[in-house]
Design an enzyme around this catalytic site. Structure first.
Site, PDB file in Angstrom:
ATOM      1  N   HIS A 153       5.668  -8.401  11.792  1.00  0.00           N
ATOM      2  CA  HIS A 153       4.900  -7.540  12.697  1.00  0.00           C
ATOM      3  C   HIS A 153       4.945  -6.122  12.114  1.00  0.00           C
ATOM      4  O   HIS A 153       5.931  -5.755  11.447  1.00  0.00           O
ATOM      5  CB  HIS A 153       5.589  -7.580  14.072  1.00  0.00           C
ATOM      6  CG  HIS A 153       4.864  -6.871  15.168  1.00  0.00           C
ATOM      7  ND1 HIS A 153       4.931  -5.511  15.336  1.00  0.00           N
ATOM      8  CD2 HIS A 153       4.064  -7.333  16.155  1.00  0.00           C
ATOM      9  CE1 HIS A 153       4.199  -5.177  16.389  1.00  0.00           C
ATOM     10  NE2 HIS A 153       3.665  -6.258  16.903  1.00  0.00           N
ATOM     11  N   CYS A 202      -1.170  -7.166  15.166  1.00  0.00           N
ATOM     12  CA  CYS A 202      -0.241  -6.254  14.483  1.00  0.00           C
ATOM     13  C   CYS A 202       0.446  -6.922  13.297  1.00  0.00           C
ATOM     14  O   CYS A 202       1.625  -6.666  13.016  1.00  0.00           O
ATOM     15  CB  CYS A 202       0.809  -5.685  15.440  1.00  0.00           C
ATOM     16  SG  CYS A 202       0.114  -4.580  16.637  1.00  0.00           S
ATOM     17  N   GLN A 242      10.107 -12.403  19.389  1.00  0.00           N
ATOM     18  CA  GLN A 242       9.497 -13.653  19.873  1.00  0.00           C
ATOM     19  C   GLN A 242      10.542 -14.733  20.146  1.00  0.00           C
ATOM     20  O   GLN A 242      10.256 -15.710  20.838  1.00  0.00           O
ATOM     21  CB  GLN A 242       8.474 -14.184  18.853  1.00  0.00           C
ATOM     22  CG  GLN A 242       7.261 -13.299  18.683  1.00  0.00           C
ATOM     23  CD  GLN A 242       6.451 -13.151  19.969  1.00  0.00           C
ATOM     24  OE1 GLN A 242       6.475 -14.016  20.844  1.00  0.00           O
ATOM     25  NE2 GLN A 242       5.744 -12.046  20.095  1.00  0.00           N
ATOM     26  N   ASP A 292      14.385  -9.522  13.557  1.00  0.00           N
ATOM     27  CA  ASP A 292      13.437  -9.136  14.594  1.00  0.00           C
ATOM     28  C   ASP A 292      13.327 -10.338  15.540  1.00  0.00           C
ATOM     29  O   ASP A 292      12.689 -11.338  15.214  1.00  0.00           O
ATOM     30  CB  ASP A 292      12.084  -8.797  13.947  1.00  0.00           C
ATOM     31  CG  ASP A 292      10.993  -8.552  14.991  1.00  0.00           C
ATOM     32  OD1 ASP A 292      11.231  -8.820  16.193  1.00  0.00           O
ATOM     33  OD2 ASP A 292       9.902  -8.109  14.588  1.00  0.00           O
ATOM     34  N   LYS A 297       9.084  -9.303  26.753  1.00  0.00           N
ATOM     35  CA  LYS A 297       8.640 -10.608  26.253  1.00  0.00           C
ATOM     36  C   LYS A 297       9.523 -11.726  26.786  1.00  0.00           C
ATOM     37  O   LYS A 297       9.413 -12.879  26.377  1.00  0.00           O
ATOM     38  CB  LYS A 297       8.635 -10.603  24.725  1.00  0.00           C
ATOM     39  CG  LYS A 297       7.564  -9.698  24.121  1.00  0.00           C
ATOM     40  CD  LYS A 297       7.564  -9.797  22.627  1.00  0.00           C
ATOM     41  CE  LYS A 297       6.875  -8.636  21.952  1.00  0.00           C
ATOM     42  NZ  LYS A 297       5.420  -8.680  22.066  1.00  0.00           N
TER      43      LYS A 297
HETATM   44  N1  7TS Z   1       8.144  -7.924  16.413  1.00  0.00           N
HETATM   45  C1  7TS Z   1       7.462  -9.022  16.787  1.00  0.00           C
HETATM   46  C2  7TS Z   1       7.697 -10.310  16.082  1.00  0.00           C
HETATM   47  C3  7TS Z   1       6.558  -8.928  17.850  1.00  0.00           C
HETATM   48  O1  7TS Z   1       5.882 -10.014  18.226  1.00  0.00           O
HETATM   49  C4  7TS Z   1       6.353  -7.682  18.487  1.00  0.00           C
HETATM   50  C5  7TS Z   1       5.329  -7.508  19.580  1.00  0.00           C
HETATM   51  C6  7TS Z   1       7.133  -6.596  18.091  1.00  0.00           C
HETATM   52  C7  7TS Z   1       8.002  -6.745  17.035  1.00  0.00           C
HETATM   53  C8  7TS Z   1       7.059  -5.266  18.777  1.00  0.00           C
HETATM   54  O2  7TS Z   1       7.571  -5.376  20.060  1.00  0.00           O
HETATM   55  P1  7TS Z   1       7.479  -4.142  21.087  1.00  0.00           P
HETATM   56  O3  7TS Z   1       7.959  -4.718  22.374  1.00  0.00           O
HETATM   57  O4  7TS Z   1       8.363  -3.075  20.571  1.00  0.00           O
HETATM   58  O5  7TS Z   1       6.041  -3.733  21.119  1.00  0.00           O
HETATM   59  N2  7TS Z   1       4.236  -8.411  19.487  1.00  0.00           N
HETATM   60  C9  7TS Z   1       3.056  -8.316  20.143  1.00  0.00           C
HETATM   61  C10 7TS Z   1       2.038  -9.264  20.017  1.00  0.00           C
HETATM   62  O6  7TS Z   1       2.145 -10.293  19.347  1.00  0.00           O
HETATM   63  N3  7TS Z   1       0.986  -8.872  20.743  1.00  0.00           N
HETATM   64  O7  7TS Z   1       1.285  -7.719  21.358  1.00  0.00           O
HETATM   65  C11 7TS Z   1       2.580  -7.356  20.977  1.00  0.00           C
END
Ligand code: 7TS
Length: 400
Positions: free
Chosen positions: A117, A358, A197, A194, A220
């Site tokens: 990501h 992303c 997910q 990371d 999430k």
């Molecule tokens: N890493 C992964 C694997 C992710 O899926 C996401 C967010 C992030 C980092 C960032 O997370 P945040 O909570 O700091 O924003 N993924 C997604 C997505 O797949 N669609 O919207 C956000």
């Protein structure tokens, strides 16, 4: 399964009952989490760690209980290793910036993968640029599996850290992170996972994994937006400088010299999102009341069913067909832009994500502008998947 716990699932969108398949972006919140937020603001709202008054002490106790809860949930050895952040993105930025300042120097290498990501790419690019270090990228194959046979060659004496996603938000691939951690550790290289997910798809045990850092977001995993976690091994966190300066992260401040607080407070500058942190504890209690294994098993059933049904659609193309996959499906209809498919699905009340998610390098790798992504949570149903398949077929007819 437990659909009634999620009030938003009763909503309609475009005169159809909402079918929510955008769980990889954010999951919906059960009533107990929504209630926890309103209870906090109605009965406990107060700034923490600073007040001698009773209300502040109660809020502080709830906040620290949440830390203990997170520690147990991911089986971390100590509360000092649990840092509350705003989310995965902030957790990774913290490590890239703070670890990077101390341990990354000119000519060094940082290893990431082609399926990260942007949140696990850009912070490393920034520190590499600042330090004149090199960002190395482990590629993935046609199925969306990391080229593990190339890993040994990518881990050199210049590699200072490996940062890899547990589960790809676009491909759904569950990476063999235990092997990556083992191989990196054999060369004394720390590993950041990371886990954005991973948390809603399987049980995480940071001691069993032996990772050095693990980052995730509350939103999430059924918790409110605005709170995330960085787990870090004490030996690294102690050796790293603070990320941000401000209140709570100091022991003593004078104009000549400031000394820093102990872990984890050294990394928690400013007033945290107290209500959201308490909401995260409520979400963990909720997950545990059902059982993460049960959640994971049902999501796998949904995934298998959806994959089988969608596969029957002619001219559908899947991106990410790894052997080990979470309940995330990315696809396109040949010759049709994903945005057009998403727009038609929305007409039927079906919420999927379209675009690059992303993860632009994944799109570049496949030479596509984006995908349609359906990602499942345990509150989804087989009937909803039938509606998706029906709507995709309709979209195909309309757009071809
Ligand atoms: N890493 C992964 C694997 C992710 O899926 C996401 C967010 C992030 C980092 C960032 O997370 P945040 O909570 O700091 O924003 N993924 C997604 C997505 O797949 N669609 O919207 C956000």
């Amino acid at each position: 399964m437990n659909r009634d716990d999620f009030p938003i699932l009763k909503r309609t969108i475009n005169n159809h009952r909402l079918v929510y398949f955008d769980n990889a972006a954010t999951t919906q919140k059960p009533q107990t989490v929504i209630d926890a937020l309103s209870c906090y603001y109605a009965h406990f709202n107060s700034n923490i760690h600073r007040g001698v008054h009773g209300l502040s002490q109660e809020a502080t106790a709830l906040f620290e209980e949440a830390r203990e809860c997170v520690k147990k949930f991911i089986n971390a050895p100590s509360n000092q290793e649990i840092i509350f952040t705003r989310g995965t993105t902030e957790s990774i930025n913290l490590v890239a910036s703070s670890f990077g300042k101390t341990f990354i120097n000119e000519g060094d290498e940082v290893l990431i993968t082609e399926m990260e990501h942007h949140s696990n790419i850009v912070p490393w690019q920034m520190i590499c640029e600042e330090k004149r270090a090199h960002l190395k990228v482990l590629p993935f194959n046609e199925k969306g599996e990391l080229c593990m046979d190339l890993l040994d060659g990518f881990l050199t004496e210049k590699t200072k850290i490996v940062a890899v996603t547990h589960t790809s938000n676009t491909l759904g691939t569950i990476n063999d992170i235990s092997v990556i951690i083992e191989k990196a550790h054999a060369k004394n290289i720390p590993v950041l996972i990371d886990g954005a997910q991973a948390m809603s798809h399987e049980k995480i045990d940071v001691q069993a994994l032996d990772c050095d850092f693990f980052a995730f977001s509350g939103h999430k995993m059924y918790a409110p937006m605005g709170v995330g976690v960085l787990y870090g091994k004490e030996k690294w966190l102690n050796a790293m400088p603070p990320y941000q300066g401000g209140g709570e992260m100091v022991r003593h401040v004078s104009f000549e010299k400031t000394t820093y607080n102990e872990l984890p407070y050294k990394f928690e500058a400013g007033t945290p999102s107290v209500g959201d942190v308490i909401g995260l504890k409520t979400a963990i209690d909720y997950i545990e009341s059902i059982g993460i294994e049960k959640i994971a098993d049902f999501q796998q059933e949904l995934f298998q069913y959806a994959f089988e049904k969608l596969s029957q659609i002619e001219e559908i193309e899947f991106f990410g067909t790894a052997q080990h996959k979470a309940a995330i499906i990315s696809f396109n209809l040949k010759g049709i832009h994903p945005y057009d498919v998403g727009t038609i699905l929305d007409q039927y009340g079906i919420a999927v994500r379209t675009g690059h998610h992303c993860t632009q390098p994944i799109m570049t790798r496949f030479g596509i502008p984006g995908t349609v992504r359906a990602s499942f949570a345990f509150y989804n149903t087989f009937e909803e998947i039938d509606l998706l398949v029906e709507a995709v077929n309709k979209a195909k007819k309309m757009l071809q």
